[in-house]
Scaffold this motif. Structure first.
Motif, PDB file in Angstrom:
ATOM      1  N   SER A 146      32.145  44.099  45.002  1.00 55.55           N
ATOM      2  CA  SER A 146      32.604  45.388  44.479  1.00 55.55           C
ATOM      3  C   SER A 146      33.518  46.079  45.484  1.00 55.55           C
ATOM      4  N   ILE A 153      42.266  47.307  44.898  1.00 59.33           N
ATOM      5  CA  ILE A 153      42.903  48.219  43.940  1.00 59.33           C
ATOM      6  C   ILE A 153      43.533  49.391  44.697  1.00 59.33           C
ATOM      7  N   PHE A 168      37.685  55.533  42.512  1.00 58.75           N
ATOM      8  CA  PHE A 168      37.428  54.301  43.274  1.00 58.75           C
ATOM      9  C   PHE A 168      37.036  54.598  44.716  1.00 58.75           C
ATOM     10  N   ASN A 171      33.464  55.227  44.494  1.00 55.18           N
ATOM     11  CA  ASN A 171      32.729  53.953  44.347  1.00 55.18           C
ATOM     12  C   ASN A 171      32.624  53.232  45.686  1.00 55.18           C
ATOM     13  N   ASP A 175      29.294  52.091  47.501  1.00 52.16           N
ATOM     14  CA  ASP A 175      29.043  50.679  47.791  1.00 52.16           C
ATOM     15  C   ASP A 175      28.861  50.433  49.281  1.00 52.16           C
TER      16      ASP A 175
ATOM     17  N   GLU B  11      26.322  45.488  37.492  1.00 49.57           N
ATOM     18  CA  GLU B  11      26.747  46.298  38.640  1.00 49.57           C
ATOM     19  C   GLU B  11      27.880  47.213  38.179  1.00 49.57           C
ATOM     20  N   ASN B  13      29.897  49.476  39.555  1.00 51.56           N
ATOM     21  CA  ASN B  13      31.158  49.624  40.279  1.00 51.56           C
ATOM     22  C   ASN B  13      32.035  48.385  40.161  1.00 51.56           C
ATOM     23  N   ILE B  14      31.432  47.222  40.198  1.00 52.22           N
ATOM     24  CA  ILE B  14      32.264  46.026  40.073  1.00 52.22           C
ATOM     25  C   ILE B  14      32.753  45.892  38.643  1.00 52.22           C
ATOM     26  N   GLU B  16      33.540  48.362  36.756  1.00 52.97           N
ATOM     27  CA  GLU B  16      34.652  49.308  36.639  1.00 52.97           C
ATOM     28  C   GLU B  16      35.927  48.740  37.277  1.00 52.97           C
ATOM     29  N   ALA B  17      35.759  48.094  38.424  1.00 56.25           N
ATOM     30  CA  ALA B  17      36.919  47.510  39.110  1.00 56.25           C
ATOM     31  C   ALA B  17      37.530  46.389  38.275  1.00 56.25           C
ATOM     32  N   PHE B  20      39.338  47.816  35.274  1.00 57.26           N
ATOM     33  CA  PHE B  20      40.595  48.441  35.685  1.00 57.26           C
ATOM     34  C   PHE B  20      41.685  47.381  35.902  1.00 57.26           C
ATOM     35  N   ILE B  21      41.314  46.333  36.644  1.00 58.18           N
ATOM     36  CA  ILE B  21      42.277  45.276  36.986  1.00 58.18           C
ATOM     37  C   ILE B  21      42.803  44.606  35.722  1.00 58.18           C
ATOM     38  N   ARG B  24      45.005  46.765  33.337  1.00 58.38           N
ATOM     39  CA  ARG B  24      46.401  46.898  33.789  1.00 58.38           C
ATOM     40  C   ARG B  24      47.236  45.709  33.355  1.00 58.38           C
ATOM     41  N   ASP B  53      28.075  37.738  34.296  1.00 63.21           N
ATOM     42  CA  ASP B  53      27.429  37.487  35.584  1.00 63.21           C
ATOM     43  C   ASP B  53      26.256  36.539  35.344  1.00 63.21           C
ATOM     44  N   ASN B 109      41.138  39.887  43.522  1.00 66.69           N
ATOM     45  CA  ASN B 109      41.530  40.411  42.212  1.00 66.69           C
ATOM     46  C   ASN B 109      42.577  39.516  41.570  1.00 66.69           C
TER      47      ASN B 109
END
Lengths: 405, 122
Positions: A146, A153, A168, A171, A175, B11, B13-14, B16-17, B20-21, B24, B53, B109
């Motif tokens: 994460s 990003i 972020f 976050n 984390d 998870e 936060n991951i 969300e990341a 987002f990636i 885009r 996961d 990413n």
């Protein structure tokens, strides 16, 4: 009396110590100088007659040149060569005699390899089978993933919307806090080795066994550890209750008398005292230095009283060849075998399985198998290991490849 | 029509990341956080791809993968499995169950973007 290749070394060493020339000694012993040279360099064996003459010339008893402490070197070299089919084991004595320094190098390296193997096995056992360690590592790696994704990003040169940036960054802050906490707990757990971690990262069974081991398994009146988890405290209390009941059924003084009379025969002791066989096994193990393992019907080890030389896996399944598991499949049939471990230690293993029906006819059958582990010098009839993952044997019962193969 | 990805990741936060990636890059990403609701969501959403996961609450990623592959409608659905465990046996089990691609965490990413593009033909 056996002569070894080291005989030549000893002859030479004695001759040189006396300041005698090879030719002179040879002449006095009635052999040629060239022959004595071959003997001294372990290229020819010396007959008993020739050796007796040389011993007389060198003013030493013949035994001084025969097998001595260095015989252990030969045995150790043979042991070091196990698993190396190209080693010329038939010429090991010649090798040890001609190259004593190299022999010591090989033995030193073999010892180091054995120590490293044991360390790897211990680490691997933890890493592969420790559910708490596995879960914590997964947590740490997930958080790292994460952090990595979020940081990438934020670092994107194309930039992101301020709202997303703030989100972020938040976050990342979360984390990194989780990561710091998780990493600290992991380090503490790993540093604790086999000891109980304050964060309760050890399994309750481990906590109980560590508590019992610290008191040499004399747990009847032992205070429950203040730092014990609730589960471990309950299990420890149950063990204590069992041990107290065993002591009541088989009192100290009388048990010692019967043990001296009957030997470590749990079934005979159980019959004498009118006790349950499993109780007698437990009583016997806790009264002596014997090891003890107990498993349930699934084969899961529910109690492990260890004994030096007999490795019991901390996590995961044990060697399927243990008589413990044979007993599981043959309830009420005593099973006894002398087994040898990969390390060469031998143990008399006595196993027994006792079914029970705590809920009567309408309930399930429960099976518990127990195995007493007693050091033995008798010839072994069974080759066993600890668990497949760390066992070097070529075994028909192998469950998975060993990490050492 | 924009392709849809169902991301099954507990998870927050991951998840969300990753959303987002991939967003885009033009993908529509829906996230659910436990394995128990995965089957129902897949049936309802009919995604063009699933990312899941291995370790999930409710039902494991491997169980979900096996369930999907057993259904004719999802036998060829592109499925990317993520894991922090990375052990050989997880990969072998996933490959036997019919996973399309397997990635271990942490990942770059760019790596996950490339795998998704490869599986969705974008």
């Amino acid at each position: 009396m056996s002569l070894t290749a080291l005989t030549g070394n000893r002859l030479r060493a004695r001759r040189v110590a006396l300041g005698l020339k090879q030719g002179d000694v040879a002449a006095r012993a009635g052999v040629s100088a060239s022959y004595l040279n071959l003997i001294e360099h372990n290229r020819r064996p010396a007959s008993q007659v020739v050796l007796a003459r040389l011993a007389a010339v060198l003013d030493q008893p013949i035994q001084a040149f025969a097998e001595g402490p260095e015989g252990a070197v030969i045995d150790d070299l043979r042991a070091a060569a196990l698993g190396w089919p190209l080693a010329e084991t038939l010429r090991v004595e010649e090798f040890a005699g001609r190259f004593p320094g190299w022999a010591q190098v090989i033995l030193g390296m073999a010892q180091r390899i054995a120590a490293l193997d044991a360390a790897v096995a211990a680490v691997n056992d933890r890493m592969s089978h420790d559910p708490h360690l596995s879960a914590n590592l997964h947590e740490v790696l997930s958080v790292i993933a994460s952090v990595r994704a979020t940081a990438a990003i934020l670092a994107d040169p194309e930039g992101i919307d301020p709202d997303w940036q703030a989100r972020f960054l938040h976050n990342l802050d979360q984390d990194s806090a989780r990561l710091a906490k998780g990493a600290a707990a992991l380090v503490q757990y790993l540093d604790s080795g086999g000891q109980i971690a304050a964060q309760g990262m050890a399994a309750p069974q481990e906590e109980v066994e560590a508590w019992a081991e610290a008191a040499d398994w004399q747990v009847a009146d032992l205070h429950l550890g203040a730092a014990m988890s609730a589960s471990a405290a309950q299990m420890a209390a149950e063990l204590q209750a069992q041990v107290r009941a065993d002591l009541a059924a088989m009192p100290e003084a009388e048990f010692a008398v019967e043990l001296a009379r009957l030997g470590p025969d749990a079934l005979a002791l159980a019959a004498h005292f009118g006790a349950a066989p499993l109780a007698a096994f437990r009583r016997l193990a806790l009264a002596t230095g014997a090891g003890l393992v107990i498993c349930d019907a699934s084969g899961t080890l529910t109690l492990r009283k260890r004994v030096p030389g007999f490795s019991v896996p901390r996590f995961g399944a044990a060697c399927p060849l243990w008589p413990l598991f044979s007993a599981l499949g043959r309830p009420m049939v005593p099973i006894e075998q002398v087994a040898e471990t990969p390390g060469g230690d031998r143990f008399l293993l006595r196993a027994f399985c006792q079914p029970s029906y705590p809920r009567g006819f309408g309930g399930p059958e429960l099976r518990q198998a127990v195995m007493l582990i007693l050091p033995s010098t008798a010839p072994a009839t069974l080759a066993i290991g600890s668990s497949c993952r760390v066992c070097p044997r070529d075994c028909p019962a192998r469950r998975e490849p060993a990490i050492l193969m | 029509m924009t392709k849809q990805i169902l991301l099954i990741e507990d998870e927050e936060n991951i998840a969300e990341a990753i959303r987002f990636i991939l967003s885009r890059d033009g993908w529509v990403v829906q996230v659910i956080r436990d394995g128990a609701g995965a089957w129902a969501m897949v049936q309802q959403m009919r995604p063009d791809m699933v990312i899941l996961d291995v370790m999930l609450p409710g039902k494991t990623g491997l169980e979900i993968l096996t369930e999907l592959r057993a259904h004719a409608d999802f036998a060829d659905l592109p499925i990317l499995m993520l894991t922090a465990k990375g052990q050989g046996r997880d990969r072998v089990a996933a490959e036997r169950a019919g996973v399309s691609a397997f990635m271990t965490k942490p990942f770059d990413n760019s790596e996950i973007r490339a795998v998704v593009r490869g599986l969705l033909g974008g």
